[in-house]
Design a protein around this motif. Structure first.
Motif, short mmCIF file in Angstrom:
data_model
loop_
_atom_site.label_atom_id
_atom_site.label_comp_id
_atom_site.label_asym_id
_atom_site.label_seq_id
_atom_site.Cartn_x
_atom_site.Cartn_y
_atom_site.Cartn_z
N UNK A 1 0.82 -0.65 -0.12
CA UNK A 1 0.12 -0.33 -0.40
C UNK A 1 1.17 1.19 0.08
N UNK A 2 1.62 1.46 0.90
CA UNK A 2 2.89 2.73 0.80
C UNK A 2 3.66 2.33 -0.65
N UNK A 3 3.80 1.38 -1.16
CA UNK A 3 4.41 2.24 -2.52
C UNK A 3 3.83 2.55 -3.56
N UNK A 4 2.01 1.99 -3.58
CA UNK A 4 1.32 2.10 -4.11
C UNK A 4 1.14 3.82 -3.83
N UNK A 5 0.80 4.31 -2.54
CA UNK A 5 1.09 6.11 -2.83
C UNK A 5 2.13 6.04 -3.35
N UNK B 1 -6.72 -3.18 0.83
CA UNK B 1 -7.12 -2.25 0.24
C UNK B 1 -5.83 -1.69 -0.89
N UNK B 2 -5.41 -2.86 -1.21
CA UNK B 2 -4.45 -2.31 -2.71
C UNK B 2 -4.68 -3.37 -4.02
N UNK B 3 -5.70 -3.53 -3.94
CA UNK B 3 -6.94 -4.45 -4.25
C UNK B 3 -6.59 -4.11 -5.73
N UNK B 4 -7.06 -2.31 -5.89
CA UNK B 4 -7.51 -1.96 -6.74
C UNK B 4 -5.55 -0.96 -7.56
N UNK B 5 -4.91 -0.99 -6.80
CA UNK B 5 -3.33 -0.53 -6.94
C UNK B 5 -3.05 -1.63 -8.25
N UNK B 6 -3.20 -3.11 -7.53
CA UNK B 6 -2.22 -3.78 -7.96
C UNK B 6 -2.69 -3.95 -9.19
N UNK B 7 -4.92 -4.16 -9.69
CA UNK B 7 -4.98 -4.35 -10.84
C UNK B 7 -5.03 -2.82 -11.79
N UNK B 8 -4.38 -2.06 -11.15
CA UNK B 8 -4.28 -1.35 -12.13
C UNK B 8 -2.83 -1.72 -13.05
N UNK B 9 -1.60 -2.16 -12.05
CA UNK B 9 -1.05 -2.39 -12.50
C UNK B 9 -1.24 -3.11 -13.62
N UNK B 10 -1.51 -4.40 -13.17
CA UNK B 10 -1.88 -5.49 -14.26
C UNK B 10 -2.27 -5.08 -15.57
N UNK B 11 -3.51 -4.28 -15.20
CA UNK B 11 -4.61 -2.87 -16.71
C UNK B 11 -3.85 -3.05 -17.02
N UNK B 12 -2.42 -1.96 -16.88
CA UNK B 12 -1.60 -1.31 -17.83
C UNK B 12 -0.36 -1.90 -18.45
#
Length: 308
Positions: free
Chosen positions: A9-13, A124-135
């Motif tokens: 989560x911190x990495x996402x921020x 709490x981080x799934x959208x960020x991880x999903x965004x990475x995969x989507x990107x």
């Protein structure tokens, strides 16, 4: 696992913050921007909050938030000349990609759901991880290199402008309201108006409370805790309603309010900015009839389903 989830989560921020700092850099070098200094300061301060907010004393974080508020208040955030992709190239890209353009979005949603189900600690981080995969999926779909990501992300950030931080501010406001005991105040007000043992009035006020409070705050998540504690628990759950079913319906009832408020920046103001619509409230006007229909549907469903 919890420590790992916290690190992710911190990495996402930090990644988000670095993108905002890049936008600040681009704006500073854009002499066509009429409020170049103010806009640069806005994105730079916001980037610092995302990158180092966890390590900065809360009093300093608060001051930084006030600074971006003042910058916005005096309308010092604007857009200069952003280089647009030629229309001919846009059409060629659209024809080459076809319906494949939906693949990254679907990948983001499906991967986020699967990760959340498989690793609850990462919720709490799934959208960020999903965004990475989507990107990554997007780059393969459009056959472009990673170098296109930064300028395109910068373009979108500047187009969305200050509206982009509205969900975070409203979410924080919901936490403040809950800590301040607003739910108890709401409960006290409702007690003097509706019968405590009436399922219909309890359900009606719970649904309408979620709708109205979401319209005020622009965020159903921010409204949920306050209204559920103030109305849901004493007037619906106490009558035997299944809290899981009733809570889920309350949340989607709040989304009906989201459809009708300009405070919901990511739903209503964002499309206006990205599509450059003439009517500031054009999206809301089209959504209001459906919102009213869904409010009635939610009252009916909550009256029956949680009590079966």
């Amino acid at each position: 696992m919890e420590q790992f989830a916290s690190t992710v989560l911190e990495i996402m921020y930090i990644v988000i913050g670095l993108q905002l700092l890049y936008t600040a850099y681009r704006v500073f070098n854009d002499e066509t921007n009429p409020t170049r200094i103010g806009t640069t300061l806005f994105w730079a301060v916001l980037g610092v909050l995302f990158v180092g907010g966890s390590y900065i004393p809360n009093i300093i974080n608060g001051v930084l938030v006030l600074i971006i508020g003042v910058i916005t208040l005096f309308k010092q955030v604007s857009i200069g000349e952003i280089k647009a992709t030629p229309e001919k190239e846009v059409k060629e890209n659209a024809n080459n990609t076809g319906n494949g353009i939906f693949l990254p979005v679907m990948t983001l949603a499906i991967s986020s759901l699967l990760i959340a189900q498989s690793f609850p600690a990462l919720s709490q981080s799934v959208l960020g991880i999903g965004a990475l995969i989507g990107t990554i999926t997007l780059l393969f779909t459009i056959r472009r290199g990673p170098k296109t990501l930064l300028p395109e992300s910068d373009r979108m950030i500047q187009q969305v402008s200050t509206t982009g931080i509205l969900p975070q501010l409203l979410g924080a406001l919901g936490t403040v309201f809950t800590a301040a005991g607003v739910g108890d105040v709401v409960s006290g007000l409702v007690q003097g108006v509706i019968p405590a043992e009436s399922r219909f009035w309890g359900v009606l006020v719970y649904v309408l409370g979620m709708v109205l409070f979401t319209m005020v705050m622009g965020n159903a998540f921010a409204a949920f805790t306050v209204i559920t504690l103030g109305i849901g628990v004493p007037f619906v759950f106490s009558l035997g309603a299944d809290p899981i079913i009733a809570g889920a319906l309350a949340m989607t009832a709040g989304f009906c309010g989201t459809l009708m408020t300009p405070m919901a920046g990511n739903f209503n103001a964002l499309p206006v900015a990205l599509l450059e619509m003439k009517s500031e409230f054009g999206v809301i006007k089209d959504q209001v009839p459906f919102a009213f229909i869904m409010i009635v549907v939610h009252v009916i469903l909550m009256y029956y389903l949680p009590f079966i």
